[in-house]
Design a protein around this motif. Sequence first.
Motif, PDB file in Angstrom:
ATOM      1  N   THR A 167      91.091  42.710  51.662  1.00  0.00           N
ATOM      2  CA  THR A 167      90.194  43.651  50.782  1.00  0.00           C
ATOM      3  C   THR A 167      90.544  45.244  51.499  1.00  0.00           C
ATOM      4  OG1 THR A 167      88.365  43.487  52.246  1.00  0.00           O
ATOM      5  CG2 THR A 167      88.300  42.330  50.014  1.00  0.00           C
ATOM      6  N   SER A 168      90.233  46.027  50.834  1.00  0.00           N
ATOM      7  CA  SER A 168      90.493  47.601  51.328  1.00  0.00           C
ATOM      8  C   SER A 168      89.576  48.398  50.744  1.00  0.00           C
ATOM      9  CB  SER A 168      91.950  47.868  50.959  1.00  0.00           C
ATOM     10  OG  SER A 168      92.337  49.224  51.503  1.00  0.00           O
ATOM     11  N   ASP A 169      89.188  49.641  51.186  1.00  0.00           N
ATOM     12  CA  ASP A 169      88.505  50.709  50.476  1.00  0.00           C
ATOM     13  C   ASP A 169      89.514  51.685  49.785  1.00  0.00           C
ATOM     14  OD1 ASP A 169      86.374  49.584  51.652  1.00  0.00           O
ATOM     15  OD2 ASP A 169      86.300  51.035  53.559  1.00  0.00           O
ATOM     16  N   GLN A 170      90.751  51.610  50.156  1.00  0.00           N
ATOM     17  CA  GLN A 170      91.789  52.341  49.340  1.00  0.00           C
ATOM     18  C   GLN A 170      92.420  51.746  48.145  1.00  0.00           C
ATOM     19  OE1 GLN A 170      94.896  53.001  52.182  1.00  0.00           O
ATOM     20  NE2 GLN A 170      93.855  54.616  53.419  1.00  0.00           N
ATOM     21  N   THR A 171      92.575  52.459  46.986  1.00  0.00           N
ATOM     22  CA  THR A 171      92.934  52.246  45.887  1.00  0.00           C
ATOM     23  C   THR A 171      94.243  52.784  45.524  1.00  0.00           C
ATOM     24  OG1 THR A 171      91.498  53.647  44.538  1.00  0.00           O
ATOM     25  CG2 THR A 171      90.670  51.412  45.216  1.00  0.00           C
ATOM     26  N   PRO A 215      93.096  47.715  45.009  1.00  0.00           N
ATOM     27  CA  PRO A 215      93.203  47.850  46.488  1.00  0.00           C
ATOM     28  C   PRO A 215      94.389  48.148  46.930  1.00  0.00           C
ATOM     29  CG  PRO A 215      91.730  45.862  45.601  1.00  0.00           C
ATOM     30  CD  PRO A 215      92.425  46.418  44.462  1.00  0.00           C
TER      31      PRO A 215
END
Length: 90
Positions: free
Chosen positions: A30-34, A44
């Motif tokens: 998972t990541s907060d950046q897209t 993401p």
Amino acid sequence: MQQDKHPEYQAVVFRDRSAGYAFLTRSTATSDQTIAWDDGETYPVVDVEISSESHPFYTGKARTVDSEGRVARFERRYGAGEGQNPDTSD
């Protein structure tokens, strides 16, 4: 499979900044950046240090080990089996 114990699979883009390469796959990362992908969807994005585009093994820039030189150095240090000749049978 037990419910609520396994992370959720989702489409994720992995980006290798050193090679300027990105690929879309399914992962539990998972990541907060897209990032907006070629298909118009937003996914993401996870930045990685090494991928198949930058790894020396896959790019052909891997160093080869000089095994013959290592054998010669070993024989110089410890002798080449002095007094033993495997080609002659006694």
